[in-house]
Design a protein around this motif. Structure first.
Motif, PDB file in Angstrom:
ATOM      1  N   CYS A 103      24.783  -2.408 -18.642  1.00 16.01           N
ATOM      2  CA  CYS A 103      25.353  -3.750 -18.508  1.00 16.01           C
ATOM      3  C   CYS A 103      24.981  -4.621 -19.713  1.00 16.01           C
ATOM      4  O   CYS A 103      25.829  -5.303 -20.291  1.00 16.01           O
ATOM      5  CB  CYS A 103      24.860  -4.392 -17.213  1.00 16.01           C
ATOM      6  N   PHE A 104      23.716  -4.572 -20.113  1.00 15.20           N
ATOM      7  CA  PHE A 104      23.279  -5.361 -21.265  1.00 15.20           C
ATOM      8  C   PHE A 104      23.933  -4.867 -22.553  1.00 15.20           C
ATOM      9  O   PHE A 104      24.243  -5.655 -23.447  1.00 15.20           O
ATOM     10  CB  PHE A 104      21.751  -5.322 -21.380  1.00 15.20           C
ATOM     11  N   ALA A 105      24.151  -3.551 -22.655  1.00  5.58           N
ATOM     12  CA  ALA A 105      24.846  -2.996 -23.818  1.00  5.58           C
ATOM     13  C   ALA A 105      26.291  -3.494 -23.875  1.00  5.58           C
ATOM     14  O   ALA A 105      26.818  -3.798 -24.957  1.00  5.58           O
ATOM     15  CB  ALA A 105      24.816  -1.466 -23.774  1.00  5.58           C
ATOM     16  N   GLN A 106      26.935  -3.595 -22.709  1.00  2.86           N
ATOM     17  CA  GLN A 106      28.306  -4.102 -22.673  1.00  2.86           C
ATOM     18  C   GLN A 106      28.348  -5.576 -23.078  1.00  2.86           C
ATOM     19  O   GLN A 106      29.258  -6.006 -23.793  1.00  2.86           O
ATOM     20  CB  GLN A 106      28.909  -3.929 -21.281  1.00  2.86           C
ATOM     21  N   TYR A 174      15.478  -9.963 -12.119  1.00  5.75           N
ATOM     22  CA  TYR A 174      16.545  -9.858 -11.116  1.00  5.75           C
ATOM     23  C   TYR A 174      15.937  -9.231  -9.868  1.00  5.75           C
ATOM     24  O   TYR A 174      15.726  -8.018  -9.806  1.00  5.75           O
ATOM     25  CB  TYR A 174      17.705  -9.021 -11.665  1.00  5.75           C
ATOM     26  N   CYS A 175      15.672 -10.075  -8.876  1.00  2.23           N
ATOM     27  CA  CYS A 175      14.845  -9.610  -7.760  1.00  2.23           C
ATOM     28  C   CYS A 175      15.588  -9.448  -6.447  1.00  2.23           C
ATOM     29  O   CYS A 175      15.097  -8.773  -5.543  1.00  2.23           O
ATOM     30  CB  CYS A 175      13.669 -10.574  -7.556  1.00  2.23           C
ATOM     31  N   SER A 176      16.766 -10.032  -6.282  1.00  2.00           N
ATOM     32  CA  SER A 176      17.420  -9.946  -4.971  1.00  2.00           C
ATOM     33  C   SER A 176      18.916  -9.673  -5.109  1.00  2.00           C
ATOM     34  O   SER A 176      19.388  -8.576  -4.801  1.00  2.00           O
ATOM     35  CB  SER A 176      17.175 -11.239  -4.178  1.00  2.00           C
ATOM     36  N   ARG A 177      19.659 -10.656  -5.581  1.00  2.00           N
ATOM     37  CA  ARG A 177      21.117 -10.499  -5.672  1.00  2.00           C
ATOM     38  C   ARG A 177      21.498  -9.576  -6.827  1.00  2.00           C
ATOM     39  O   ARG A 177      20.907  -9.637  -7.899  1.00  2.00           O
ATOM     40  CB  ARG A 177      21.780 -11.865  -5.867  1.00  2.00           C
ATOM     41  N   ASN A 178      22.473  -8.727  -6.597  1.00  2.00           N
ATOM     42  CA  ASN A 178      22.946  -7.849  -7.677  1.00  2.00           C
ATOM     43  C   ASN A 178      24.464  -7.703  -7.714  1.00  2.00           C
ATOM     44  O   ASN A 178      24.993  -6.865  -8.443  1.00  2.00           O
ATOM     45  CB  ASN A 178      22.299  -6.471  -7.562  1.00  2.00           C
ATOM     46  N   LYS A 179      25.182  -8.529  -6.943  1.00  2.00           N
ATOM     47  CA  LYS A 179      26.643  -8.461  -6.912  1.00  2.00           C
ATOM     48  C   LYS A 179      27.238  -9.486  -7.878  1.00  2.00           C
ATOM     49  O   LYS A 179      26.972 -10.683  -7.750  1.00  2.00           O
ATOM     50  CB  LYS A 179      27.169  -8.690  -5.499  1.00  2.00           C
ATOM     51  N   ILE A 180      28.026  -8.990  -8.838  1.00  2.00           N
ATOM     52  CA  ILE A 180      28.670  -9.851  -9.832  1.00  2.00           C
ATOM     53  C   ILE A 180      30.151  -9.951  -9.499  1.00  2.00           C
ATOM     54  O   ILE A 180      30.847  -8.936  -9.426  1.00  2.00           O
ATOM     55  CB  ILE A 180      28.502  -9.276 -11.255  1.00  2.00           C
ATOM     56  N   GLU A 181      30.628 -11.169  -9.287  1.00  2.00           N
ATOM     57  CA  GLU A 181      32.043 -11.375  -8.986  1.00  2.00           C
ATOM     58  C   GLU A 181      32.856 -11.320 -10.275  1.00  2.00           C
ATOM     59  O   GLU A 181      33.379 -12.310 -10.776  1.00  2.00           O
ATOM     60  CB  GLU A 181      32.240 -12.717  -8.267  1.00  2.00           C
ATOM     61  N   HIS A 182      32.933 -10.126 -10.827  1.00  2.00           N
ATOM     62  CA  HIS A 182      33.608  -9.931 -12.117  1.00  2.00           C
ATOM     63  C   HIS A 182      33.937  -8.454 -12.271  1.00  2.00           C
ATOM     64  O   HIS A 182      33.428  -7.612 -11.532  1.00  2.00           O
ATOM     65  CB  HIS A 182      32.702 -10.401 -13.262  1.00  2.00           C
ATOM     66  N   CYS A 183      34.801  -8.152 -13.275  1.00  2.00           N
ATOM     67  CA  CYS A 183      35.141  -6.760 -13.585  1.00  2.00           C
ATOM     68  C   CYS A 183      34.295  -6.216 -14.722  1.00  2.00           C
ATOM     69  O   CYS A 183      34.358  -5.021 -15.019  1.00  2.00           O
ATOM     70  CB  CYS A 183      36.614  -6.644 -13.974  1.00  2.00           C
ATOM     71  N   CYS A 185      30.526  -7.089 -17.389  1.00  2.00           N
ATOM     72  CA  CYS A 185      29.231  -7.770 -17.454  1.00  2.00           C
ATOM     73  C   CYS A 185      29.344  -9.005 -18.327  1.00  2.00           C
ATOM     74  O   CYS A 185      29.062  -8.971 -19.529  1.00  2.00           O
ATOM     75  CB  CYS A 185      28.157  -6.822 -17.988  1.00  2.00           C
ATOM     76  N   SER A 186      29.766 -10.088 -17.724  1.00  2.00           N
ATOM     77  CA  SER A 186      29.788 -11.379 -18.394  1.00  2.00           C
ATOM     78  C   SER A 186      28.360 -11.916 -18.463  1.00  2.00           C
ATOM     79  O   SER A 186      27.631 -11.881 -17.461  1.00  2.00           O
ATOM     80  CB  SER A 186      30.681 -12.347 -17.619  1.00  2.00           C
ATOM     81  N   ASN A 187      27.947 -12.400 -19.620  1.00  2.00           N
ATOM     82  CA  ASN A 187      26.569 -12.866 -19.779  1.00  2.00           C
ATOM     83  C   ASN A 187      26.211 -13.944 -18.770  1.00  2.00           C
ATOM     84  O   ASN A 187      25.170 -13.871 -18.101  1.00  2.00           O
ATOM     85  CB  ASN A 187      26.362 -13.399 -21.205  1.00  2.00           C
ATOM     86  N   LEU A 188      27.080 -14.947 -18.613  1.00  2.00           N
ATOM     87  CA  LEU A 188      26.797 -16.032 -17.673  1.00  2.00           C
ATOM     88  C   LEU A 188      26.809 -15.534 -16.234  1.00  2.00           C
ATOM     89  O   LEU A 188      26.027 -15.998 -15.403  1.00  2.00           O
ATOM     90  CB  LEU A 188      27.811 -17.166 -17.852  1.00  2.00           C
ATOM     91  N   GLY A 189      27.693 -14.570 -15.937  1.00  2.00           N
ATOM     92  CA  GLY A 189      27.719 -14.004 -14.594  1.00  2.00           C
ATOM     93  C   GLY A 189      26.472 -13.215 -14.271  1.00  2.00           C
ATOM     94  O   GLY A 189      25.959 -13.266 -13.143  1.00  2.00           O
ATOM     95  N   VAL A 190      25.935 -12.496 -15.260  1.00  2.00           N
ATOM     96  CA  VAL A 190      24.737 -11.687 -15.048  1.00  2.00           C
ATOM     97  C   VAL A 190      23.505 -12.565 -14.894  1.00  2.00           C
ATOM     98  O   VAL A 190      22.733 -12.424 -13.939  1.00  2.00           O
ATOM     99  CB  VAL A 190      24.545 -10.683 -16.214  1.00  2.00           C
ATOM    100  N   ILE A 191      23.295 -13.504 -15.822  1.00  2.00           N
ATOM    101  CA  ILE A 191      22.069 -14.309 -15.771  1.00  2.00           C
ATOM    102  C   ILE A 191      22.054 -15.265 -14.589  1.00  2.00           C
ATOM    103  O   ILE A 191      20.976 -15.728 -14.179  1.00  2.00           O
ATOM    104  CB  ILE A 191      21.848 -15.084 -17.086  1.00  2.00           C
ATOM    105  N   SER A 192      23.229 -15.538 -14.002  1.00  2.00           N
ATOM    106  CA  SER A 192      23.255 -16.394 -12.805  1.00  2.00           C
ATOM    107  C   SER A 192      22.583 -15.723 -11.615  1.00  2.00           C
ATOM    108  O   SER A 192      22.223 -16.389 -10.642  1.00  2.00           O
ATOM    109  CB  SER A 192      24.695 -16.766 -12.450  1.00  2.00           C
ATOM    110  N   LEU A 193      22.392 -14.396 -11.688  1.00  2.00           N
ATOM    111  CA  LEU A 193      21.720 -13.656 -10.604  1.00  2.00           C
ATOM    112  C   LEU A 193      20.204 -13.637 -10.783  1.00  2.00           C
ATOM    113  O   LEU A 193      19.494 -13.156  -9.900  1.00  2.00           O
ATOM    114  CB  LEU A 193      22.228 -12.207 -10.572  1.00  2.00           C
ATOM    115  N   ALA A 194      19.708 -14.129 -11.909  1.00  2.00           N
ATOM    116  CA  ALA A 194      18.270 -14.079 -12.184  1.00  2.00           C
ATOM    117  C   ALA A 194      17.503 -14.998 -11.246  1.00  2.00           C
ATOM    118  O   ALA A 194      18.003 -16.039 -10.811  1.00  2.00           O
ATOM    119  CB  ALA A 194      17.995 -14.461 -13.632  1.00  2.00           C
ATOM    120  N   CYS A 195      16.266 -14.587 -10.953  1.00  2.50           N
ATOM    121  CA  CYS A 195      15.414 -15.371 -10.060  1.00  2.50           C
ATOM    122  C   CYS A 195      14.596 -16.409 -10.824  1.00  2.50           C
ATOM    123  O   CYS A 195      14.002 -17.293 -10.204  1.00  2.50           O
ATOM    124  CB  CYS A 195      14.453 -14.450  -9.302  1.00  2.50           C
ATOM    125  N   ASP A 196      14.537 -16.285 -12.144  1.00  4.19           N
ATOM    126  CA  ASP A 196      13.749 -17.226 -12.931  1.00  4.19           C
ATOM    127  C   ASP A 196      14.665 -18.119 -13.771  1.00  4.19           C
ATOM    128  O   ASP A 196      15.893 -18.061 -13.666  1.00  4.19           O
ATOM    129  CB  ASP A 196      12.720 -16.494 -13.810  1.00  4.19           C
TER     130      ASP A 196
END
Length: 321
Positions: A103-106, A174-183, A185-196
């Protein structure tokens, strides 16, 4: 965030993968969109490969303008291939899981190719400015060495300045949520799941957009303003028409590329109310320009059309032997 929450988040186990849910709100029938998306992807691959082969095989196209066009074709193939296979896998095989490194590579590849496309548009604008405003000096300024140096600079600039985007994303917890409402790996979509805290991530994303894409866009439109000023000073109507015709294809694609980025940025503000629109636009922006660019150039540039025709006739002659 209070201390107790931070301790809880940091002690929670890190998730091992993300789930790309696809297009928000239309999960049940999103697979129907796979057909037009697959056709666009095949068109992008085929048309850009044809442009690369034509420029390589046709001696009359061994000029800086067409060299930049060939580099743009490589970037377009890379951009479309970064996202489309995974999107089609989600739609066709329900392959929604993606591990964190992938995901980070994408994320890195998407940012690099988008910034590279912007950089090549700038190179092409400079090429046209020198050709029209300083025609006598053009052969000595825009040489093959210039093309290599300009392309090398863009690769280094975009490759290095986009590295912090996935690196900062990978440093989040990333400690709990792992579902991204996207097709993808959008950077903003991924980091929005972070716990910190993700303030640094958002800040760098904004700075990157202004430094790279923003400056490229300003320089590109400044170049075309100077080109228009130079064209209007030409005495011959035929020369003026030829100069405008040469630049029209570039300007069409540049306007589409930057307009799409601006629209995409604006629609992100309404993401909570209408989440489908920014996600769909994001997907289309990664596949429509790669499919559109070679089509516009093929229709607008006579030399390229003639190169296509000679290449096709050569293929037919080989097939009949």
């Amino acid at each position: 965030m209070d201390t107790s929450t931070s301790v809880t988040n940091s002690s929670s186990p890190q998730i091992s993968h993300f789930i790309l849910m696809g297009l928000p709100g239309i999960h049940e029938w999103q697979h129907w969109l796979s057909v037009p998306l697959a056709l666009l992807y095949l068109l992008a691959l085929g048309a850009n490969l044809l442009i690369m082969i034509t420029i390589q095989c046709e001696p009359t196209l061994h000029e800086p303008m067409y060299n930049f066009l060939g580099i743009l074709a490589v970037v377009d193939i890379g951009l479309a291939t970064t996202v489309m296979p995974k999107i089609l896998a989600i739609f066709w095989f329900d392959a929604k899981a993606i591990n964190l490194p992938e995901c980070f590579a994408q994320i890195y590849a998407i940012h690099s190719f988008l910034c590279m496309e912007s950089g090549i548009f700038l190179c092409m604008a400079v090429d046209r400015y020198v050709a029209i405003s300083h025609p006598l000096r053009y052969p000595s300024i825009v040489t093959d060495i210039f093309v290599v140096k300009a392309t090398g600079f863009m690769v280094l600039r975009n490759g290095l300045l986009t590295i912090p985007v996935p690196v900062l994303a990978a440093q989040r917890h990333y400690c709990s949520r792992n579902k991204i409402e996207h097709c993808l790996c959008s950077n903003l979509g991924v980091i929005s799941l972070a716990c910190d805290d993700i303030t640094v991530n958002k800040f760098y994303q904004l700075v990157l957009a202004w430094i790279l894409v923003g400056s490229d866009m300003a320089l590109v439109f400044s170049s075309y303003a100077l080109i228009l000023s130079s064209v209007l000073k030409l005495s011959s109507t035929e020369t003026m028409s030829k100069a405008l015709s040469t630049c029209t294809s570039h300007l069409i694609l540049i306007l589409f590329f930057y307009s799409a980025i601006i629209v995409l940025s604006v629609t992100h503000l309404a993401e909570k109310k209408i989440p489908l629109i920014p996600v769909l636009l994001n997907v289309l922006h990664n596949v429509i320009p790669p499919a559109l660019n070679p089509m516009v150039y093929a229709l607008r540039m006579q030399e390229l059309r003639l190169g296509f025709q000679r290449l096709l006739r050569l293929g037919e002659d080989i097939a009949t032997k």
